[in-house]
Design an enzyme around this catalytic site. Structure first.
Site, PDB file in Angstrom:
ATOM      1  N   HIS A 285      -1.422  71.705 -31.168  1.00 39.81           N
ATOM      2  CA  HIS A 285      -2.434  71.119 -32.031  1.00 39.81           C
ATOM      3  C   HIS A 285      -2.185  71.587 -33.468  1.00 39.81           C
ATOM      4  O   HIS A 285      -1.575  72.618 -33.689  1.00 39.81           O
ATOM      5  CB  HIS A 285      -3.834  71.544 -31.593  1.00 39.81           C
ATOM      6  CG  HIS A 285      -4.251  70.979 -30.272  1.00 39.81           C
ATOM      7  ND1 HIS A 285      -4.534  69.648 -30.079  1.00 39.81           N
ATOM      8  CD2 HIS A 285      -4.431  71.575 -29.065  1.00 39.81           C
ATOM      9  CE1 HIS A 285      -4.876  69.444 -28.821  1.00 39.81           C
ATOM     10  NE2 HIS A 285      -4.814  70.600 -28.182  1.00 39.81           N
TER      11      HIS A 285
ATOM     12  N   CYS B  48      -0.762  67.536 -26.300  1.00 37.29           N
ATOM     13  CA  CYS B  48      -1.561  68.212 -25.284  1.00 37.29           C
ATOM     14  C   CYS B  48      -1.744  67.302 -24.060  1.00 37.29           C
ATOM     15  O   CYS B  48      -0.787  67.011 -23.359  1.00 37.29           O
ATOM     16  CB  CYS B  48      -2.892  68.670 -25.871  1.00 37.29           C
ATOM     17  SG  CYS B  48      -3.695  69.981 -24.910  1.00 37.29           S
TER      18      CYS B  48
END
Length: 490
Positions: free
Chosen positions: A431, A332
């Site tokens: 994630h 991310c």
């Protein structure tokens, strides 16, 4: 709805933050789910560890975990308000799973009455869909300076009129005073609903506590439902307070994986599935990086600010010195930092600006809109790298929570991510990556092979929710807890 109560519900409050409320709620969700349809609920959560529901809503990871323990799908109603701190006393307010606004603490609490209708509607929806609601408070229940604007402890207690179980943490001492003091400071209308207490995180012989337990019950008139032992379970952490508990190596293999502890780190739960296999070391920006076997740059609530801190601290140069020597993985915000450039149209910063990244991946990221991508995804491993070669073509699952768009000509997972020409630097927006057994095994196997160690994963697929439930059934008076809720145990 105030005072009417919600049938078959319980509110778990704590004497302070980090006393184990979330774990107790998780265990109760699993226990009750054997006979009833159960949902968790937390009116307001403050955490940078979040989860994306199947319909793209963002909630605190604790409520997602509790829903999983109950065997139900997480929904936004389970955590209608999520606050994600951004620094400088400002938080992003997530309302019913969607970004609402960035607000200072003062501005948020000035408009707190607006959220009451949202909470009531969420509870009504859950009440229609589930037989039991296990609710969780936040922080300490007796924060008397916050009573006028407390929606998660007193607010939930008054909206639902639910029976209350109070949890205290003995690990740091003072548990009897904490439990007694909390009860005494609660407003009378809330205090009268406290039906039981739990002493949590005890190390030693519970018989030593018995005299204190007896006296506490006598002076409060409230039963102690049990003393929970300190235990380590494979359940994701709720927030960054838990990083402080991760000081000692715990992996079965002597492998050092350095996770950069960014000042605004988020979703560090991504790496917890690795903790029973390898030694995860959280490295502050002013710490020595050393010579780890792999480096991971995690997610962050503010990529620009953490990138600047990474560069100014000198940690960026330490990471770059390991280029092509060890795997470097960015997730991310960490993925965005690994690129050549980040262009920000005053979305993360205060003005339009361009920032140089670490330059290890041939990508650039653009922040040009206050728009967050929140989605669950399924992807195929489709790009060769030494540590994912063994699972090329296999399917993995994950979820995305990010602002900014990143272009890549060498995606790693489906259309996501990027890998450098050596294959030793990988970035991804996904994630939950290491929750995939195939990813976990491929990554650890590669690290072990470089050290001449054979991978032989033990049975690490035990159900942590069932393990927690069994511990609670052994040490708590579950029969009384059923009675408190008006439920039949058998």
């Amino acid at each position: 709805m105030e005072g009417d109560g919600i049938p078959k519900s319980v509110l778990v409050l704590g004497t302070a933050s980090h006393v184990g409320k979330s774990a107790i709620v998780t265990g109760l969700c699993r226990i009750f789910s054997r006979k009833y349809r159960v949902a968790p609920f937390k009116a307001q959560n403050m955490s940078l560890n979040s989860w994306i529901t199947t319909d793209g809503k963002e909630i605190g990871i604790a409520q997602a975990i509790q829903a999983m323990a109950a065997g139900v799908e997480p929904t936004a109603e389970m955590n209608p308000v999520l606050l994600k701190p951004k620094g400088d006393r400002v938080s992003q307010v997530i309302l019913m799973g969607k970004p609402y606004a960035d607000k200072s603490a003062g501005a948020y609490y000035d408009s707190i009455e607006e959220t009451h209708g949202v909470l009531r509607q969420a509870l009504e929806t859950l009440g229609n869909d589930y037989e039991v609601i296990v609710m969780e408070g936040a922080g300490g229940a007796a924060e008397i300076n916050l009573y006028e604007r407390d929606i998660v402890n007193l607010g939930t207690a008054r909206i639902t009129n639910a029976p209350i179980i109070l949890v205290g943490d003995i690990e740091r001492g003072g548990v009897f005073a904490s439990l007694y003091g909390t009860i005494q400071l609660l407003p009378e209308d809330v205090r009268q609903n406290v039906r039981g207490m739990i002493i949590n995180k005890f190390r030693g012989d519970p018989a030593i506590l018995q005299a204190g337990v007896d006296e506490l019950e006598q002076i409060t008139g409230i039963p102690v439902l049990g003393v929970m032992p300190y235990s380590k379970l494979g359940i994701p952490s709720e927030d960054s307070v838990s990083i402080g508990d991760k000081s000692s190596p715990s992996g079965m293999y002597d492998v050092d994986v350095a996770v950069i502890r960014l000042p605004r780190i988020s979703n560090f739960t991504d790496f917890e599935p690795l903790e029973r296999l390898v030694n995860i070391r959280y490295v502050n920006l002013d710490d020595k990086l050393g010579t780890p076997d792999a480096v991971i740059i995690p997610g962050t609530k503010n990529t620009i600010s953490d990138l600047q801190d990474l560069l100014e601290s000198g940690m960026a140069e330490k990471i770059k010195s390991l280029y092509r020597k060890v795997p470097i993985l960015g997730i991310c915000g960490g993925y965005q930092m690994l690129g050549k450039k980040i262009e920000d149209a005053a979305i993360e910063g205060e003005a339009d600006a361009s920032y140089e990244g670490l330059g290890l991946l041939d990508i650039h990221t653009i922040f040009d809109a206050y728009k967050k991508k929140t989605v669950q995804v399924t992807k195929k491993v489709n790009r060769a790298s030494p540590f994912f070669d063994s699972i090329k073509g296999e399917t993995i699952c994950g979820y995305e929570i990010h602002m900014g768009d990143t272009g890549s000509n060498t995606p790693v997972f489906g259309d996501d991510g990027c890998v450098d020409e050596s294959g030793m630097v990988v970035g991804t927006y996904l994630h939950g990556l290491f929750s995939n057994a195939n990813i976990r095994k491929a990554f650890v196997s590669y690290l072990l092979e470089k050290k001449g160690i054979e991978y032989n994963e033990e049975d690490l697929e035990d159900d942590p929710y069932e393990e927690l439930a069994q511990i609670m059934e052994e040490y708590l008076d579950i029969g009384t807890i059923y009675s408190i809720l008006g439920l039949k145990e058998n």
